[in-house]
Design a protein around this motif. Structure first.
Motif, PDB file in Angstrom:
ATOM      1  N   ALA A  67       1.893  -2.051 -29.147  1.00 41.89           N
ATOM      2  CA  ALA A  67       1.304  -0.965 -29.929  1.00 41.89           C
ATOM      3  C   ALA A  67       0.818   0.100 -28.947  1.00 41.89           C
ATOM      4  CB  ALA A  67       0.136  -1.485 -30.770  1.00 41.89           C
ATOM      5  N   PHE A  68       1.427   1.286 -28.992  1.00 45.96           N
ATOM      6  CA  PHE A  68       1.091   2.340 -28.033  1.00 45.96           C
ATOM      7  C   PHE A  68      -0.013   3.237 -28.592  1.00 45.96           C
ATOM      8  CE2 PHE A  68       5.453   1.101 -27.093  1.00 45.96           C
ATOM      9  CZ  PHE A  68       5.366   0.871 -25.726  1.00 45.96           C
ATOM     10  N   PRO A  69      -1.097   3.429 -27.833  1.00 44.73           N
ATOM     11  CA  PRO A  69      -2.200   4.248 -28.335  1.00 44.73           C
ATOM     12  C   PRO A  69      -1.946   5.744 -28.216  1.00 44.73           C
ATOM     13  CG  PRO A  69      -2.757   3.394 -26.167  1.00 44.73           C
ATOM     14  CD  PRO A  69      -1.430   2.793 -26.541  1.00 44.73           C
ATOM     15  N   PHE A  70      -0.932   6.149 -27.432  1.00 45.14           N
ATOM     16  CA  PHE A  70      -0.692   7.567 -27.200  1.00 45.14           C
ATOM     17  C   PHE A  70       0.780   7.898 -27.397  1.00 45.14           C
ATOM     18  CE2 PHE A  70      -3.980   6.188 -24.097  1.00 45.14           C
ATOM     19  CZ  PHE A  70      -5.082   6.804 -24.690  1.00 45.14           C
ATOM     20  N   SER A  71       1.026   9.145 -27.754  1.00 40.75           N
ATOM     21  CA  SER A  71       2.375   9.697 -27.775  1.00 40.75           C
ATOM     22  C   SER A  71       2.305  11.062 -27.086  1.00 40.75           C
ATOM     23  CB  SER A  71       2.880   9.856 -29.201  1.00 40.75           C
ATOM     24  OG  SER A  71       4.162  10.461 -29.214  1.00 40.75           O
ATOM     25  N   PRO A  72       2.965  11.263 -25.964  1.00 43.32           N
ATOM     26  CA  PRO A  72       3.918  10.346 -25.340  1.00 43.32           C
ATOM     27  C   PRO A  72       3.229   9.107 -24.754  1.00 43.32           C
ATOM     28  CG  PRO A  72       3.481  12.183 -23.890  1.00 43.32           C
ATOM     29  CD  PRO A  72       2.809  12.518 -25.181  1.00 43.32           C
ATOM     30  N   SER A  73       4.005   8.073 -24.646  1.00 45.75           N
ATOM     31  CA  SER A  73       3.465   6.793 -24.197  1.00 45.75           C
ATOM     32  C   SER A  73       3.465   6.634 -22.686  1.00 45.75           C
ATOM     33  CB  SER A  73       4.280   5.652 -24.810  1.00 45.75           C
ATOM     34  OG  SER A  73       5.651   5.803 -24.463  1.00 45.75           O
ATOM     35  N   ASP A  74       4.225   7.499 -21.969  1.00 47.59           N
ATOM     36  CA  ASP A  74       4.345   7.367 -20.522  1.00 47.59           C
ATOM     37  C   ASP A  74       3.610   8.525 -19.839  1.00 47.59           C
ATOM     38  OD1 ASP A  74       6.036   5.394 -21.371  1.00 47.59           O
ATOM     39  OD2 ASP A  74       7.876   6.437 -20.801  1.00 47.59           O
ATOM     40  N   PHE A  75       2.990   8.222 -18.694  1.00 45.53           N
ATOM     41  CA  PHE A  75       2.175   9.215 -17.998  1.00 45.53           C
ATOM     42  C   PHE A  75       2.571   9.285 -16.531  1.00 45.53           C
ATOM     43  CE2 PHE A  75      -0.191   7.556 -21.545  1.00 45.53           C
ATOM     44  CZ  PHE A  75      -0.678   8.711 -22.158  1.00 45.53           C
ATOM     45  N   SER A  76       2.854  10.498 -16.075  1.00 49.89           N
ATOM     46  CA  SER A  76       3.163  10.716 -14.658  1.00 49.89           C
ATOM     47  C   SER A  76       1.856  10.790 -13.885  1.00 49.89           C
ATOM     48  CB  SER A  76       3.952  12.011 -14.475  1.00 49.89           C
ATOM     49  OG  SER A  76       5.182  11.943 -15.172  1.00 49.89           O
ATOM     50  N   GLY A  77       1.712   9.929 -12.894  1.00 47.76           N
ATOM     51  CA  GLY A  77       0.450   9.838 -12.162  1.00 47.76           C
ATOM     52  C   GLY A  77       0.414  10.586 -10.852  1.00 47.76           C
ATOM     53  N   GLY A  78       1.544  11.147 -10.439  1.00 42.63           N
ATOM     54  CA  GLY A  78       1.542  11.918  -9.202  1.00 42.63           C
ATOM     55  C   GLY A  78       1.570  11.057  -7.949  1.00 42.63           C
ATOM     56  N   GLU A  79       1.094  11.634  -6.852  1.00 43.36           N
ATOM     57  CA  GLU A  79       1.194  10.987  -5.546  1.00 43.36           C
ATOM     58  C   GLU A  79       0.371   9.706  -5.475  1.00 43.36           C
ATOM     59  OE1 GLU A  79      -0.162  14.118  -3.017  1.00 43.36           O
ATOM     60  OE2 GLU A  79       1.846  14.947  -2.754  1.00 43.36           O
ATOM     61  N   VAL A  80       0.856   8.770  -4.670  1.00 42.37           N
ATOM     62  CA  VAL A  80       0.193   7.485  -4.454  1.00 42.37           C
ATOM     63  C   VAL A  80      -0.079   7.329  -2.955  1.00 42.37           C
ATOM     64  CG1 VAL A  80       0.373   4.981  -4.692  1.00 42.37           C
ATOM     65  CG2 VAL A  80       1.403   6.468  -6.417  1.00 42.37           C
ATOM     66  N   TYR A  81      -1.281   6.872  -2.646  1.00 40.73           N
ATOM     67  CA  TYR A  81      -1.670   6.645  -1.253  1.00 40.73           C
ATOM     68  C   TYR A  81      -2.255   5.248  -1.108  1.00 40.73           C
ATOM     69  CZ  TYR A  81      -1.242  11.705  -0.826  1.00 40.73           C
ATOM     70  OH  TYR A  81      -0.760  12.983  -0.833  1.00 40.73           O
ATOM     71  N   GLU A  82      -2.235   4.752   0.120  1.00 47.26           N
ATOM     72  CA  GLU A  82      -2.909   3.504   0.428  1.00 47.26           C
ATOM     73  C   GLU A  82      -3.643   3.660   1.759  1.00 47.26           C
ATOM     74  OE1 GLU A  82       0.045   0.486   0.737  1.00 47.26           O
ATOM     75  OE2 GLU A  82       0.866   1.222   2.636  1.00 47.26           O
ATOM     76  N   PHE A  83      -4.756   2.943   1.896  1.00 45.10           N
ATOM     77  CA  PHE A  83      -5.482   2.988   3.165  1.00 45.10           C
ATOM     78  C   PHE A  83      -4.654   2.263   4.225  1.00 45.10           C
ATOM     79  CE2 PHE A  83      -9.534   3.627   0.712  1.00 45.10           C
ATOM     80  CZ  PHE A  83      -9.854   4.843   1.300  1.00 45.10           C
ATOM     81  N   ALA A  84      -4.240   2.998   5.239  1.00 47.96           N
ATOM     82  CA  ALA A  84      -3.509   2.409   6.357  1.00 47.96           C
ATOM     83  C   ALA A  84      -4.334   2.487   7.636  1.00 47.96           C
ATOM     84  CB  ALA A  84      -2.168   3.116   6.551  1.00 47.96           C
ATOM     85  N   LEU A  85      -5.364   3.318   7.608  1.00 49.77           N
ATOM     86  CA  LEU A  85      -6.312   3.432   8.716  1.00 49.77           C
ATOM     87  C   LEU A  85      -7.696   3.207   8.135  1.00 49.77           C
ATOM     88  CD1 LEU A  85      -6.931   4.166  11.693  1.00 49.77           C
ATOM     89  CD2 LEU A  85      -7.086   6.554  10.958  1.00 49.77           C
ATOM     90  N   TYR A  86      -8.236   2.042   8.382  1.00 46.34           N
ATOM     91  CA  TYR A  86      -9.577   1.665   7.918  1.00 46.34           C
ATOM     92  C   TYR A  86     -10.118   0.750   9.003  1.00 46.34           C
ATOM     93  CZ  TYR A  86     -13.019   1.302   4.153  1.00 46.34           C
ATOM     94  OH  TYR A  86     -14.145   1.415   3.376  1.00 46.34           O
ATOM     95  N   HIS A  87     -10.332   1.345  10.185  1.00 41.47           N
ATOM     96  CA  HIS A  87     -10.534   0.589  11.408  1.00 41.47           C
ATOM     97  C   HIS A  87     -11.675   1.169  12.229  1.00 41.47           C
ATOM     98  CE1 HIS A  87      -6.481  -0.511  10.165  1.00 41.47           C
ATOM     99  NE2 HIS A  87      -6.512  -1.522  11.010  1.00 41.47           N
ATOM    100  N   LEU A  88     -12.072   0.443  13.269  1.00 44.63           N
ATOM    101  CA  LEU A  88     -13.098   0.895  14.195  1.00 44.63           C
ATOM    102  C   LEU A  88     -12.466   1.389  15.484  1.00 44.63           C
ATOM    103  CD1 LEU A  88     -15.849  -1.876  13.847  1.00 44.63           C
ATOM    104  CD2 LEU A  88     -15.827   0.405  12.803  1.00 44.63           C
ATOM    105  N   LEU A  89     -13.004   2.481  15.999  1.00 46.01           N
ATOM    106  CA  LEU A  89     -12.569   3.035  17.271  1.00 46.01           C
ATOM    107  C   LEU A  89     -13.618   2.742  18.329  1.00 46.01           C
ATOM    108  CD1 LEU A  89     -10.681   4.979  18.941  1.00 46.01           C
ATOM    109  CD2 LEU A  89     -12.271   6.798  18.264  1.00 46.01           C
ATOM    110  N   ASP A  90     -13.201   2.129  19.410  1.00 45.12           N
ATOM    111  CA  ASP A  90     -14.071   1.927  20.565  1.00 45.12           C
ATOM    112  C   ASP A  90     -14.162   3.266  21.295  1.00 45.12           C
ATOM    113  OD1 ASP A  90     -15.257   1.302  22.946  1.00 45.12           O
ATOM    114  OD2 ASP A  90     -13.898  -0.321  23.477  1.00 45.12           O
ATOM    115  N   THR A  91     -15.362   3.895  21.268  1.00 44.22           N
ATOM    116  CA  THR A  91     -15.492   5.261  21.781  1.00 44.22           C
ATOM    117  C   THR A  91     -15.946   5.330  23.227  1.00 44.22           C
ATOM    118  OG1 THR A  91     -17.755   5.406  20.907  1.00 44.22           O
ATOM    119  CG2 THR A  91     -15.970   6.175  19.485  1.00 44.22           C
ATOM    120  N   GLU A  92     -16.013   4.222  23.908  1.00 43.79           N
ATOM    121  CA  GLU A  92     -16.416   4.246  25.315  1.00 43.79           C
ATOM    122  C   GLU A  92     -15.296   4.790  26.199  1.00 43.79           C
ATOM    123  OE1 GLU A  92     -19.517   0.720  26.151  1.00 43.79           O
ATOM    124  OE2 GLU A  92     -17.522   0.025  25.580  1.00 43.79           O
ATOM    125  N   GLU A  93     -15.682   5.250  27.379  1.00 44.22           N
ATOM    126  CA  GLU A  93     -14.746   5.622  28.455  1.00 44.22           C
ATOM    127  C   GLU A  93     -13.689   6.631  27.999  1.00 44.22           C
ATOM    128  OE1 GLU A  93     -13.080   2.161  30.269  1.00 44.22           O
ATOM    129  OE2 GLU A  93     -14.978   1.085  30.264  1.00 44.22           O
TER     130      GLU A  93
END
Length: 454
Positions: free
Chosen positions: A413-439
């Motif tokens: 049972a679809f609550p909307f018409s149109p039933s499909d929605f374009s969501g646009g660009e998709v991203y994922e966290f690929a940099l979620y890290h610590l940087l050693d800032t010494e030296e």
């Protein structure tokens, strides 16, 4: 003259979440040393960092800034905005600066702004990765340098030092890129020689506005009075109240260890912290101390582009259909694979709300619900391909065969018409890290001073 007391206002839990006018009016009756507001978070996921878009709408941000800006300037109270625009990258900072310019024109204001950018150069990331200076943070895996070219708007989340430098410039407004939430509120006290442990603990509570009060809510303000041996938190809204339990609980906000939490400056040790109900609506905290970090680090954040999304959502009521969702999913995947030449480039995901959408396969089997919602997601290299895949998946799911099926009508049972929605660009966290800032990796985030207004 050496300050013995610092009083500041946390405007609200997130710029754009709102706050009561009465709270602002009451707070401005106090002698405030500065006003701060956090504007960012990774809670909404990687999309907003990758896309360069804010996750709080422009009109909400403008409303919150329009009410406070003129008062802060007239009373010469420094105003600090942290992690501007949600993710704190250059396009986010630019978007908030544009709002400030618009308000300045409308309200006939002129002020000096110190802008702090926290963006990372890809060449710097390659060099740091090659020298083994990037390490996992929390549950992240080892950093893969191959993703650097796919990163959009990578940033460093810095601590108090850059904001302290901006405060030294005597700017009226500090507009900061990605920074630690605590840095917004702890930089001024640390600059004036207050104990860093107390300053950072107070900042940890203040960062979410009135979320530490009851009734709970991030959409209101909090007053903080910091002394050299303690601090007191109290909501300026008389409808709210800080209690020992509510403030102590918020000290643990988003933290796995009840004894401490960590910031770039080090470990904030809560083992000797004491919480006292010092007034009907106020709580005073003492005993917190800082254990300095053994070596300096910076948290890095970056979102990699993954493709485009399309979704469809429908309700399911037939108990036989609900019991057969696994078989239906298997049949839909097979149908898409056989009818779409580029199916191998698409990723399909099925979420069954009411069944196991949140817990997944960890969910213990139980009595099937009376109804459920089925959400199907397709991610593909182009929006057209994602839309095509979701269209095929939706039509296949609607009439998919399953064990013990008797009727030939649709399954969904679809609550909307149109039933499909374009969501646009998709991203994922690929940099979620610590940087050693010494030296040689001690990044400097220097303020850029600009005049805003007529």
């Amino acid at each position: 003259m050496k300050k013995e007391v610092i009083r500041y206002l946390s405007l609200c839990g997130m710029l754009g979440y709102g706050y009561a006018r009465e709270s602002l009016e009451n707070a401005l009756k106090e002698e405030l040393d500065f006003i701060g507001v956090d504007a960012g978070s990774t809670d909404p996921g990687p999309y907003y960092l990758g896309s360069g878009k804010p996750f709080v709408k422009r009109l909400q941000i403008k409303r919150d800034l329009s009410l406070i800006l003129k008062h802060a300037l007239e009373q010469k109270i420094p105003f600090i905005i942290g992690s501007a625009g949600g993710s704190g990258a250059r396009p986010h900072v630019a978007a908030v600066l544009e709002i400030l310019r618009e308000i300045a024109e409308e309200q006939h204001l002129r002020f000096r702004t110190a802008i702090l950018h926290s963006d990372l150069d890809p060449a710097f990331l390659r060099r740091a990765a090659a020298l083994g200076r990037i390490h996992p943070c929390g549950g992240s895996g080892e950093f893969d340098p191959a993703v650097i070219d796919r990163l959009r708007n990578p940033v460093a989340q810095f601590g108090t030092e850059p904001i302290i430098e901006a405060l030294k410039s005597s700017a009226d407004v500090i507009l900061s890129g990605r920074c630690c939430d605590t840095a917004i509120f702890a930089a001024y006290p640390i600059l004036h020689g207050f104990p860093a442990g107390l300053a950072l603990h107070a900042a940890k509570i203040a960062e979410c506005g009135a979320l530490c009060a009851r009734p709970v809510g991030a959409n209101d303000s909090l007053l903080v009075t910091l002394r050299r041996d303690s601090f007191t938190v109290e909501p300026p809204n008389p409808l709210r109240k800080c209690t020992v339990d509510s403030v102590a609980a918020h000290s643990l906000y988003e933290q796995p260890d009840p004894n401490c939490f960590y910031e770039p400056e080090g470990m904030i040790d809560l083992r000797e912290s004491e919480f006292v109900q010092s007034a009907p609506h106020a709580v005073t905290v003492s005993g917190t101390r800082l254990v300095p970090a053994p070596k300096p680090t910076l948290k890095l954040e970056g979102a990699a582009f993954c493709g485009y999304r399309s979704i469809t959502i429908a309700g399911v009521r037939d108990p036989v259909v609900i019991a057969s969702l696994d078989a239906i999913e298997e049949g839909v995947r097979a149908a898409v694979a056989s009818n779409l030449e580029s199916a191998g480039e698409c990723r399909l995901r099925f979420l069954r709300y009411g069944v196991d959408a949140l817990g997944g396969r960890l969910e213990a089997p139980g009595i099937p619900p009376r109804e459920a919602a089925l959400l199907i997601e397709a991610v593909a290299p182009t929006q057209e391909l994602a839309d095509t895949a979701i269209s095929l998946a939706r039509s296949s799911a609607l009439h998919q065969a399953f064990p013990n099926r008797k009727a030939t009508a649709g399954n969904l049972a679809f609550p909307f018409s149109p039933s499909d929605f374009s969501g646009g660009e998709v991203y994922e966290f690929a940099l979620y890290h610590l940087l050693d800032t010494e030296e040689g990796f001690d990044l400097k985030f220097k303020p850029e001073l600009v005049e805003v207004g007529e």
